[in-house]
Design a protein around this motif. Structure first.
Motif, mmCIF file in Angstrom:
data_model
loop_
_atom_site.group_PDB
_atom_site.id
_atom_site.type_symbol
_atom_site.label_atom_id
_atom_site.label_comp_id
_atom_site.label_asym_id
_atom_site.label_seq_id
_atom_site.Cartn_x
_atom_site.Cartn_y
_atom_site.Cartn_z
ATOM 1 N N LEU A 37 0.830 -1.204 0.000
ATOM 2 C CA LEU A 37 0.000 0.000 0.000
ATOM 3 C C LEU A 37 0.865 1.255 0.000
ATOM 4 C CD1 LEU A 37 -2.699 1.462 0.069
ATOM 5 C CD2 LEU A 37 -2.732 1.124 2.563
ATOM 6 N N LEU A 38 1.935 1.272 0.775
ATOM 7 C CA LEU A 38 2.807 2.444 0.809
ATOM 8 C C LEU A 38 3.408 2.703 -0.569
ATOM 9 C CD1 LEU A 38 4.107 4.705 2.470
ATOM 10 C CD2 LEU A 38 5.943 3.088 3.061
ATOM 11 N N PHE A 39 3.842 1.646 -1.235
ATOM 12 C CA PHE A 39 4.396 1.786 -2.583
ATOM 13 C C PHE A 39 3.355 2.390 -3.528
ATOM 14 C CE2 PHE A 39 5.268 0.262 -6.861
ATOM 15 C CZ PHE A 39 6.587 0.627 -7.026
ATOM 16 N N ALA A 40 2.153 1.829 -3.536
ATOM 17 C CA ALA A 40 1.088 2.319 -4.415
ATOM 18 C C ALA A 40 0.692 3.752 -4.057
ATOM 19 C CB ALA A 40 -0.126 1.398 -4.334
ATOM 20 N N HIS A 41 0.689 4.053 -2.770
ATOM 21 C CA HIS A 41 0.307 5.388 -2.311
ATOM 22 C C HIS A 41 1.304 6.446 -2.791
ATOM 23 C CE1 HIS A 41 -1.355 8.511 0.220
ATOM 24 N NE2 HIS A 41 -0.167 8.687 0.765
ATOM 25 N N VAL A 42 2.565 6.164 -2.648
ATOM 26 C CA VAL A 42 3.596 7.116 -3.107
ATOM 27 C C VAL A 42 3.486 7.311 -4.608
ATOM 28 C CG1 VAL A 42 6.080 7.488 -3.408
ATOM 29 C CG2 VAL A 42 5.182 6.724 -1.186
ATOM 30 N N ARG A 43 3.292 6.243 -5.343
ATOM 31 C CA ARG A 43 3.140 6.354 -6.799
ATOM 32 C C ARG A 43 1.910 7.190 -7.153
ATOM 33 N NH1 ARG A 43 7.945 5.900 -8.052
ATOM 34 N NH2 ARG A 43 8.866 3.848 -8.129
ATOM 35 N N PHE A 44 0.811 6.980 -6.446
ATOM 36 C CA PHE A 44 -0.394 7.789 -6.660
ATOM 37 C C PHE A 44 -0.107 9.269 -6.422
ATOM 38 C CE2 PHE A 44 -3.619 9.877 -3.904
ATOM 39 C CZ PHE A 44 -4.501 10.294 -4.890
ATOM 40 N N GLU A 45 0.544 9.570 -5.330
ATOM 41 C CA GLU A 45 0.835 10.977 -5.037
ATOM 42 C C GLU A 45 1.743 11.586 -6.096
ATOM 43 O OE1 GLU A 45 2.255 11.423 -1.027
ATOM 44 O OE2 GLU A 45 0.253 11.131 -0.198
ATOM 45 N N GLU A 46 2.800 10.886 -6.458
ATOM 46 C CA GLU A 46 3.758 11.425 -7.418
ATOM 47 C C GLU A 46 3.160 11.556 -8.820
ATOM 48 O OE1 GLU A 46 6.899 12.637 -7.152
ATOM 49 O OE2 GLU A 46 6.941 12.353 -4.976
ATOM 50 N N ARG A 47 2.426 10.553 -9.239
ATOM 51 C CA ARG A 47 1.961 10.515 -10.628
ATOM 52 C C ARG A 47 0.608 11.179 -10.856
ATOM 53 N NH1 ARG A 47 3.848 4.300 -11.903
ATOM 54 N NH2 ARG A 47 6.077 4.746 -11.855
ATOM 55 N N VAL A 48 -0.247 11.166 -9.846
ATOM 56 C CA VAL A 48 -1.609 11.670 -10.032
ATOM 57 C C VAL A 48 -1.846 12.948 -9.239
ATOM 58 C CG1 VAL A 48 -4.071 11.118 -9.822
ATOM 59 C CG2 VAL A 48 -2.438 9.330 -10.482
ATOM 60 N N LEU A 49 -1.712 12.861 -7.932
ATOM 61 C CA LEU A 49 -2.045 13.993 -7.069
ATOM 62 C C LEU A 49 -1.141 15.197 -7.328
ATOM 63 C CD1 LEU A 49 -3.320 13.757 -3.523
ATOM 64 C CD2 LEU A 49 -1.454 15.318 -3.942
ATOM 65 N N PHE A 50 0.159 15.006 -7.313
ATOM 66 C CA PHE A 50 1.081 16.124 -7.531
ATOM 67 C C PHE A 50 0.932 16.693 -8.937
ATOM 68 C CE2 PHE A 50 4.556 14.899 -4.179
ATOM 69 C CZ PHE A 50 3.601 14.993 -3.178
ATOM 70 N N THR A 51 0.722 15.828 -9.909
ATOM 71 C CA THR A 51 0.526 16.290 -11.286
ATOM 72 C C THR A 51 -0.718 17.158 -11.377
ATOM 73 O OG1 THR A 51 1.676 14.357 -12.159
ATOM 74 C CG2 THR A 51 0.213 15.540 -13.672
ATOM 75 N N ALA A 52 -1.796 16.724 -10.741
ATOM 76 C CA ALA A 52 -3.034 17.519 -10.748
ATOM 77 C C ALA A 52 -2.812 18.882 -10.100
ATOM 78 C CB ALA A 52 -4.153 16.764 -10.036
ATOM 79 N N LEU A 53 -2.157 18.889 -8.946
ATOM 80 C CA LEU A 53 -1.897 20.173 -8.286
ATOM 81 C C LEU A 53 -1.062 21.093 -9.169
ATOM 82 C CD1 LEU A 53 -1.181 19.245 -4.549
ATOM 83 C CD2 LEU A 53 -2.969 20.786 -5.420
ATOM 84 N N GLN A 54 -0.018 20.565 -9.759
ATOM 85 C CA GLN A 54 0.842 21.395 -10.601
ATOM 86 C C GLN A 54 0.086 21.944 -11.800
ATOM 87 O OE1 GLN A 54 5.064 19.329 -9.471
ATOM 88 N NE2 GLN A 54 4.812 20.000 -11.523
ATOM 89 N N GLN A 55 -0.794 21.158 -12.369
ATOM 90 C CA GLN A 55 -1.591 21.640 -13.500
ATOM 91 C C GLN A 55 -2.516 22.771 -13.061
ATOM 92 O OE1 GLN A 55 -3.330 18.015 -14.982
ATOM 93 N NE2 GLN A 55 -1.564 17.565 -16.276
ATOM 94 N N HIS A 56 -3.122 22.632 -11.904
ATOM 95 C CA HIS A 56 -3.996 23.698 -11.386
ATOM 96 C C HIS A 56 -3.182 24.965 -11.084
ATOM 97 C CE1 HIS A 56 -7.733 21.514 -11.159
ATOM 98 N NE2 HIS A 56 -7.199 20.561 -10.416
ATOM 99 N N TRP A 57 -2.030 24.801 -10.469
ATOM 100 C CA TRP A 57 -1.218 25.953 -10.125
ATOM 101 C C TRP A 57 -0.703 26.681 -11.357
ATOM 102 C CZ3 TRP A 57 2.014 22.826 -6.062
ATOM 103 C CH2 TRP A 57 1.267 22.696 -4.889
ATOM 104 N N ALA A 58 -0.548 25.966 -12.456
ATOM 105 C CA ALA A 58 -0.026 26.576 -13.688
ATOM 106 C C ALA A 58 -1.064 27.465 -14.380
ATOM 107 C CB ALA A 58 0.438 25.490 -14.658
ATOM 108 N N HIS A 59 -2.334 27.317 -14.000
ATOM 109 C CA HIS A 59 -3.396 28.104 -14.676
ATOM 110 C C HIS A 59 -3.873 29.245 -13.843
ATOM 111 C CE1 HIS A 59 -3.545 24.262 -16.872
ATOM 112 N NE2 HIS A 59 -3.601 25.098 -17.878
#
Length: 121
Positions: A99-121
């Motif tokens: 779960l920790l492995f999957a969670h970190v991957r989710f944050e790095e690939r999905v959550l952080f990407t979403a935040l960065q896209q929002h912050w860029a606009h």
């Protein structure tokens, strides 16, 4: 994608979490005691990391109405806490590691990407 400065420290901390996850994913009955001790030592650091994400990132996600991302973040943090509290068998440590492995991957690939896209606009 280069990390926004607001996320760099979280990403650095994820490296340690991935190392822990790799170790825990290979826990056996023979290595349970040593791996349980390692998790116990690392859990305070993980808990601090979880709390900082919840304090700093959830309001940002809420601002962009990313309710599904918030729900998953909170659910996985709670699952990890629960697994740690009930880690009385090597199979639970393996589950924690997965779960920790999957969670970190989710944050790095999905959550952080979403935040960065929002912050860029």
């Amino acid at each position: 994608m280069q990390r926004d400065p607001q996320l760099v420290e979280f990403s650095r901390e994820h490296y340690s979490a991935l190392k822990l996850a790799k170790t825990l994913r290979h826990t056996t009955a023979e290595t349970f005691s040593a791996h349980h001790k390692l998790l116990t030592q690392m859990m305070a650091e993980l808990e601090t990391h979880f709390q900082e994400e919840e304090l700093l990132l959830i309001p940002q996600l809420a601002q962009f109405t990313e309710t599904a991302l918030i729900a998953r973040l909170q659910q996985e943090h709670q699952q990890l806490r629960h697994l740690h509290e009930n880690a009385n068998d090597y199979r639970i440590l393996v589950q924690f590691g997965e779960l920790l492995f999957a969670h970190v991957r989710f944050e790095e690939r999905v959550l952080f990407t979403a935040l960065q896209q929002h912050w860029a606009h």
